[in-house]
Design a protein around this motif. Structure first.
Motif, PDB file in Angstrom:
ATOM      1  N   PHE A   1       0.835  -1.206   0.000  1.00  0.00           N
ATOM      2  CA  PHE A   1       0.000   0.000   0.000  1.00  0.00           C
ATOM      3  C   PHE A   1       0.872   1.259   0.000  1.00  0.00           C
ATOM      4  O   PHE A   1       1.892   1.318   0.697  1.00  0.00           O
ATOM      5  CB  PHE A   1      -0.883   0.056   1.255  1.00  0.00           C
ATOM      6  CG  PHE A   1      -2.077  -0.847   1.225  1.00  0.00           C
ATOM      7  CD1 PHE A   1      -3.254  -0.458   0.595  1.00  0.00           C
ATOM      8  CD2 PHE A   1      -2.036  -2.091   1.831  1.00  0.00           C
ATOM      9  CE1 PHE A   1      -4.366  -1.286   0.584  1.00  0.00           C
ATOM     10  CE2 PHE A   1      -3.139  -2.931   1.828  1.00  0.00           C
ATOM     11  CZ  PHE A   1      -4.299  -2.523   1.207  1.00  0.00           C
ATOM     12  N   GLU A   2       0.438   2.256  -0.762  1.00  0.00           N
ATOM     13  CA  GLU A   2       0.964   3.620  -0.629  1.00  0.00           C
ATOM     14  C   GLU A   2      -0.235   4.526  -0.384  1.00  0.00           C
ATOM     15  O   GLU A   2      -1.185   4.517  -1.170  1.00  0.00           O
ATOM     16  CB  GLU A   2       1.711   4.079  -1.887  1.00  0.00           C
ATOM     17  CG  GLU A   2       3.105   3.523  -2.010  1.00  0.00           C
ATOM     18  CD  GLU A   2       3.878   4.142  -3.169  1.00  0.00           C
ATOM     19  OE1 GLU A   2       3.382   5.121  -3.768  1.00  0.00           O
ATOM     20  OE2 GLU A   2       4.963   3.635  -3.493  1.00  0.00           O
ATOM     21  N   THR A   3      -0.176   5.305   0.699  1.00  0.00           N
ATOM     22  CA  THR A   3      -1.316   6.132   1.090  1.00  0.00           C
ATOM     23  C   THR A   3      -0.978   7.602   0.950  1.00  0.00           C
ATOM     24  O   THR A   3       0.043   8.061   1.460  1.00  0.00           O
ATOM     25  CB  THR A   3      -1.724   5.817   2.542  1.00  0.00           C
ATOM     26  OG1 THR A   3      -1.976   4.412   2.658  1.00  0.00           O
ATOM     27  CG2 THR A   3      -2.975   6.589   2.934  1.00  0.00           C
TER      28      THR A   3
ATOM     29  N   ASN B   1      -7.795   8.753   4.503  1.00  0.00           N
ATOM     30  CA  ASN B   1      -7.169   7.769   3.630  1.00  0.00           C
ATOM     31  C   ASN B   1      -6.318   6.785   4.420  1.00  0.00           C
ATOM     32  O   ASN B   1      -6.180   5.620   4.039  1.00  0.00           O
ATOM     33  CB  ASN B   1      -6.333   8.464   2.554  1.00  0.00           C
ATOM     34  CG  ASN B   1      -7.191   8.979   1.415  1.00  0.00           C
ATOM     35  OD1 ASN B   1      -8.403   8.778   1.400  1.00  0.00           O
ATOM     36  ND2 ASN B   1      -6.580   9.658   0.461  1.00  0.00           N
TER      37      ASN B   1
ATOM     38  N   ASP C   1      -8.879   4.482   5.655  1.00  0.00           N
ATOM     39  CA  ASP C   1      -9.374   3.647   4.559  1.00  0.00           C
ATOM     40  C   ASP C   1      -8.380   2.554   4.187  1.00  0.00           C
ATOM     41  O   ASP C   1      -8.776   1.448   3.794  1.00  0.00           O
ATOM     42  CB  ASP C   1      -9.669   4.513   3.332  1.00  0.00           C
ATOM     43  CG  ASP C   1     -11.033   5.190   3.412  1.00  0.00           C
ATOM     44  OD1 ASP C   1     -11.704   5.042   4.446  1.00  0.00           O
ATOM     45  OD2 ASP C   1     -11.418   5.861   2.436  1.00  0.00           O
ATOM     46  N   THR C   2      -7.091   2.851   4.295  1.00  0.00           N
ATOM     47  CA  THR C   2      -6.078   1.831   4.042  1.00  0.00           C
ATOM     48  C   THR C   2      -6.248   0.663   4.999  1.00  0.00           C
ATOM     49  O   THR C   2      -6.154  -0.512   4.617  1.00  0.00           O
ATOM     50  CB  THR C   2      -4.664   2.426   4.185  1.00  0.00           C
ATOM     51  OG1 THR C   2      -4.497   3.487   3.252  1.00  0.00           O
ATOM     52  CG2 THR C   2      -3.591   1.374   3.934  1.00  0.00           C
ATOM     53  N   GLU C   3      -6.517   0.977   6.261  1.00  0.00           N
ATOM     54  CA  GLU C   3      -6.724  -0.065   7.260  1.00  0.00           C
ATOM     55  C   GLU C   3      -7.972  -0.884   6.949  1.00  0.00           C
ATOM     56  O   GLU C   3      -7.985  -2.110   7.112  1.00  0.00           O
ATOM     57  CB  GLU C   3      -6.827   0.574   8.647  1.00  0.00           C
ATOM     58  CG  GLU C   3      -5.543   1.267   9.075  1.00  0.00           C
ATOM     59  CD  GLU C   3      -5.719   2.141  10.309  1.00  0.00           C
ATOM     60  OE1 GLU C   3      -6.862   2.319  10.761  1.00  0.00           O
ATOM     61  OE2 GLU C   3      -4.709   2.637  10.828  1.00  0.00           O
TER      62      GLU C   3
ATOM     63  N   TRP D   1      -7.231  -3.138   3.877  1.00  0.00           N
ATOM     64  CA  TRP D   1      -6.354  -4.251   4.246  1.00  0.00           C
ATOM     65  C   TRP D   1      -7.098  -5.303   5.061  1.00  0.00           C
ATOM     66  O   TRP D   1      -6.840  -6.500   4.940  1.00  0.00           O
ATOM     67  CB  TRP D   1      -5.142  -3.727   4.999  1.00  0.00           C
ATOM     68  CG  TRP D   1      -4.276  -4.808   5.594  1.00  0.00           C
ATOM     69  CD1 TRP D   1      -3.830  -4.907   6.877  1.00  0.00           C
ATOM     70  CD2 TRP D   1      -3.715  -5.941   4.912  1.00  0.00           C
ATOM     71  NE1 TRP D   1      -3.061  -6.024   7.034  1.00  0.00           N
ATOM     72  CE2 TRP D   1      -2.975  -6.679   5.840  1.00  0.00           C
ATOM     73  CE3 TRP D   1      -3.803  -6.406   3.599  1.00  0.00           C
ATOM     74  CZ2 TRP D   1      -2.304  -7.854   5.517  1.00  0.00           C
ATOM     75  CZ3 TRP D   1      -3.137  -7.588   3.259  1.00  0.00           C
ATOM     76  CH2 TRP D   1      -2.400  -8.296   4.211  1.00  0.00           C
TER      77      TRP D   1
ATOM     78  N   ARG E   1       1.059  -8.989   3.399  1.00  0.00           N
ATOM     79  CA  ARG E   1       1.373  -7.574   3.231  1.00  0.00           C
ATOM     80  C   ARG E   1       2.872  -7.344   3.370  1.00  0.00           C
ATOM     81  O   ARG E   1       3.539  -8.004   4.177  1.00  0.00           O
ATOM     82  CB  ARG E   1       0.639  -6.727   4.265  1.00  0.00           C
ATOM     83  CG  ARG E   1       0.847  -5.237   4.036  1.00  0.00           C
ATOM     84  CD  ARG E   1      -0.065  -4.415   4.895  1.00  0.00           C
ATOM     85  NE  ARG E   1       0.121  -2.996   4.597  1.00  0.00           N
ATOM     86  CZ  ARG E   1      -0.537  -2.025   5.180  1.00  0.00           C
ATOM     87  NH1 ARG E   1      -1.429  -2.293   6.112  1.00  0.00           N
ATOM     88  NH2 ARG E   1      -0.327  -0.766   4.847  1.00  0.00           N
TER      89      ARG E   1
ATOM     90  N   VAL F   1      -3.693   4.471  -2.404  1.00  0.00           N
ATOM     91  CA  VAL F   1      -4.885   5.079  -1.809  1.00  0.00           C
ATOM     92  C   VAL F   1      -4.760   6.580  -2.031  1.00  0.00           C
ATOM     93  O   VAL F   1      -3.876   7.225  -1.477  1.00  0.00           O
ATOM     94  CB  VAL F   1      -5.011   4.739  -0.321  1.00  0.00           C
ATOM     95  CG1 VAL F   1      -6.332   5.262   0.241  1.00  0.00           C
ATOM     96  CG2 VAL F   1      -4.920   3.228  -0.111  1.00  0.00           C
TER      97      VAL F   1
ATOM     98  N   TYR G   1     -14.381  -0.875  -1.086  1.00  0.00           N
ATOM     99  CA  TYR G   1     -13.307  -1.692  -0.513  1.00  0.00           C
ATOM    100  C   TYR G   1     -13.775  -3.094  -0.162  1.00  0.00           C
ATOM    101  O   TYR G   1     -12.997  -4.048  -0.183  1.00  0.00           O
ATOM    102  CB  TYR G   1     -12.715  -1.000   0.720  1.00  0.00           C
ATOM    103  CG  TYR G   1     -12.149   0.371   0.416  1.00  0.00           C
ATOM    104  CD1 TYR G   1     -11.467   0.607  -0.770  1.00  0.00           C
ATOM    105  CD2 TYR G   1     -12.318   1.432   1.295  1.00  0.00           C
ATOM    106  CE1 TYR G   1     -10.958   1.865  -1.071  1.00  0.00           C
ATOM    107  CE2 TYR G   1     -11.810   2.685   1.012  1.00  0.00           C
ATOM    108  CZ  TYR G   1     -11.137   2.903  -0.170  1.00  0.00           C
ATOM    109  OH  TYR G   1     -10.641   4.153  -0.463  1.00  0.00           O
TER     110      TYR G   1
END
Length: 506
Positions: free
Chosen positions: A31-33, A39, A42-44, A47, A57, A70, A135
Motif C-alpha cells: 500500500f501507498e497512502t 485515507n 481507509d487503508t486499514e 487491508w 502484506r 490510496v 473496498y
C-alpha cells in the motif's frame, strides 16, 4: 443495486475465493497512502478485507505482487503526484521477471472515482479501480485482475459505513489511532470535490464505533475521523430517531434542510471519552456550523478530550465566503471564536485557508490576513486554490486569479500565520506542559518528540527521568508515555523543552 443484489454477489464471490494464490505464490500487497487521515483509515479498512482472504502484506515495494495506491483528489498537486507515481510503477511492471506472477496495480479512493475514465484510457496497464465505497469488493476485483481483466467498482453508496469492519490498525507500534465515525459530506461548498468523490453523509452506528475504541484501549490517543465529523448523526436505532432538529452554531446556516433526529456528536464524544480516562481524544475535520454549546461544554469538562478545535475559515472576506457557499459571515465566525474561547479558556485553534479563490481581490485577501491576525491560530493549513471539475465553482465561477498571484498571496498568508503562531508559542516558554510522547525526533536520534493537549509538537532530550514527582527512581521515556516538560524555547511550528518527570493524563 448498490446495497441489495450487488452486495449479494460480492459476498457470494468472496466465498468462492477464500485462498489467494497464483500457482505456488501467495500474493503480497503493498500500500501507498496519500492525502488526508481518512485515507490512512481507509487503508486499514481495505487491508482488513484483503487479509481475511489470505493476502500477505509487505512494506518492501520490490516484494509486492499487487501495488495499491490510496489516493486524494482535493487538490491538483495531489493528483499530479499520483500520475507521476503511476508512470514509475508502470515501468516497474514492464520490467517484472516472467518467473513471477504479473504485477498488478490498483488505484483506490477519491481519484479512482473522480478520474475513472482518464485512468483507464491513459494507463492501459492499470488493473484495478476501487472507489471509497468499494473496498468490500476488493477481493473480487483483484481476482478479476488476476484473470487478465481490468476490474472497476467506483459506485458511491448511500449506506456504506464499513460499520461491521474492525480495521487492521497497520501502525501497531504507534500509540495513536484513527477511528472513522462517518463518511461523505452534504455541505456542497463550491470549491470542494469531497461530496462527489465520497458521496452523501452517513454515520456509523455508535455501538460499532465504541467496539473499535475499546479494542484500541492500549492506545493512548484516538482521533475520530469524518469529512464533516461533528455533523455525526446515528439513526440506526429507533430510539435515536427523535424529531429534535440539528443545532447549528449561532449565525450559521446550511444549503440543505435541517436534519431531524439521530444520536448526535456530543453523545458519541462523551461515550468515547468514557472508554478509557487515560486515552486522549481528538476529532477532525469539523465544520464551524456544528459546534452547539453541548459539544463545547463537553470538551471543557472532560479532561481527556483535547482542548484543541479545528475551525476551518477558508477566507476572511464575506464576498468570498458567500461565493464559497460556506454558510456564514466573517462576523458570525469571529463571534463563534469568542464563544469557544469563553467556554474553553486556553483552547488551541487551527484552521484552513484558501488563497486565490475565484474572483478574489486584493481587498478580499487582506481581509483574510486581518482575520488571521484577529484570531491568532496555533496551527494552520494553507493552500492555493485548485479548481476541481464537478464542483459548483467549476460550473458557475471562473478560476481567474493568476497562478503567480495565488502563490504570492499564499506566501503572505503563511508569513502572517507563522508570525502569530510564533507569538503564541513564545507565550508558553517557562511553563510546564503535559506531553504525549510519539517517538524519536526527526531532527536528532538523541531527542524525542511529542504533542501537547493543544496539538503543538514538543522536542526534548531522550534521557531517563523520575517516575513521579519527588521520586528518586528514574525510567527511560518511550512512545505512549505522558511526561511533564518545561518549555525552554519556541518557534512557529514547535516547542523545545526539558523533561521533568513521568506523569498520567490525570
Amino acid at each position: 443495486v448498490q446495497t441489495g443484489t450487488f452486495q449479494f454477489f460480492i459476498e457470494l464471490y468472496s466465498v468462492l475465493f477464500d485462498c489467494v494464490s497464483v500457482g505456488n505464490f501467495i500474493l503480497t500487497i503493498y500500500f501507498e497512502t496519500y492525502g488526508c487521515q481518512m485515507n490512512v483509515s481507509d487503508t486499514e479498512v481495505a487491508w482488513s478485507f484483503l487479509q481475511k482472504k489470505g493476502y500477505q502484506r509487505t512494506t518492501d515495494l520490490g516484494q509486492a505482487d499487487v501495488i495499491l495506491l490510496v489516493t486524494c483528489s482535493v487538490r491538483e498537486k495531489a493528483e499530479k503526484t499520483i500520475w507521476n507515481r503511476l508512470q514509475q510503477l508502470v515501468t516497474l511492471k514492464k520490467k517484472r521477471p516472467t518467473s513471477l506472477p504479473p504485477l498488478k496495480i490498483g488505484i483506490l479512493g477519491c481519484m479512482a472515482e473522480r478520474l475513472k475514465t482518464d485512468l483507464l484510457e491513459r494507463e492501459k496497464l492499470l488493473d484495478v479501480l476501487a472507489g471509497p465505497d468499494a473496498y468490500r469488493d476488493l477481493p473480487r476485483l483483484l481476482s478479476l485482475a488476476e484473470g487478465g481483466q481490468q476490474a472497476v467498482n467506483v459506485l458511491l453508496s448511500l449506506e456504506e459505513t464499513y460499520a461491521d469492519v474492525i480495521p487492521v490498525h497497520v501502525h501497531s507500534q504507534a500509540k495513536t489511532a484513527f477511528v472513522s465515525i462517518m463518511r461523505g459530506c452534504d455541505n456542497m461548498c463550491s470549491y470542494c470535490i469531497v461530496p462527489f468523490t465520497r458521496g452523501r453523509e452517513r454515520s456509523r452506528p455508535v455501538a460499532s464505533i465504541l467496539q473499535e475504541v475499546r479494542m484500541l484501549s492500549d492506545q493512548v490517543e484516538v482521533t475520530l475521523l469524518g469529512q464533516n465529523v461533528n455533523s455525526y448523526r446515528d439513526t440506526s436505532e429507533v430510539q435515536f430517531c427523535t424529531a429534535e432538529p440539528t443545532q447549528l452554531s449561532k449565525g450559521f446556516h446550511t444549503l440543505y434542510r435541517n436534519k431531524q433526529g439521530g444520536l448526535r456528536f456530543a453523545t458519541l464524544l462523551e461515550a468515547v471519552s468514557n472508554v478509557n480516562p487515560e486515552m486522549r481524544i481528538r476529532f477532525t475535520s469539523p465544520h464551524p456550523k456544528d459546534f452547539p454549546d453541548e459539544v463545547l461544554q463537553l470538551i471543557h469538562e472532560k479532561h481527556n478530550i483535547c482542548k484543541q478545535i479545528h475551525l476551518p475559515a477558508q477566507s476572511g472576506s464575506n464576498r468570498v465566503l458567500q461565493a464559497m457557499r460556506r454558510g456564514y459571515t466573517r462576523e458570525a465566525y469571529l463571534e463563534l471564536v469568542d464563544h469557544v474561547r469563553t467556554i474553553i479558556p486556553g483552547v488551541s485553534l487551527s484552521s484552513d485557508f484558501i488563497a486565490g479563490f475565484c474572483d478574489e481581490t486584493e481587498e478580499d485577501h487582506w481581509e483574510t490576513i486581518s482575520l488571521m491576525r484577529a484570531v491568532k491560530y496555533n496551527v494552520g493549513y494553507l493552500f492555493a486554490y485548485s479548481m476541481r471539475n464537478k464542483t459548483h465553482a467549476f460550473h458557475r465561477l471562473e478560476d481567474n486569479v493568476p497562478g503567480e498571484v495565488k502563490q504570492r498571496r499564499l506566501e503572505e498568508l503563511i508569513g502572517v500565520f507563522r508570525e502569530e503562531a510564533s507569538k503564541l508559542n513564545c507565550s508558553v516558554v517557562g511553563s510546564t506542559q503535559l506531553i504525549l510522547v510519539e517517538g524519536v525526533s526527526k531532527r536528532s536520534r538523541d531527542e524525542l518528540s511529542g504533542r501537547t493537549d493543544g496539538n503543538i509538537k514538543v522536542i526534548f532530550p531522550d534521557v531517563k527521568i523520575p517516575i513521579a514527582d519527588s521520586s528518586q527512581d528514574t525510567a527511560a521515556v518511550k512512545p505512549g508515555d505522558y511526561v511533564v516538560v518545561k518549555i525552554t524555547s519556541a518557534g512557529s511550528q514547535s516547542l523545545k523543552g526539558v523533561p521533568l518527570r513521568h506523569a498520567t493524563l490525570h
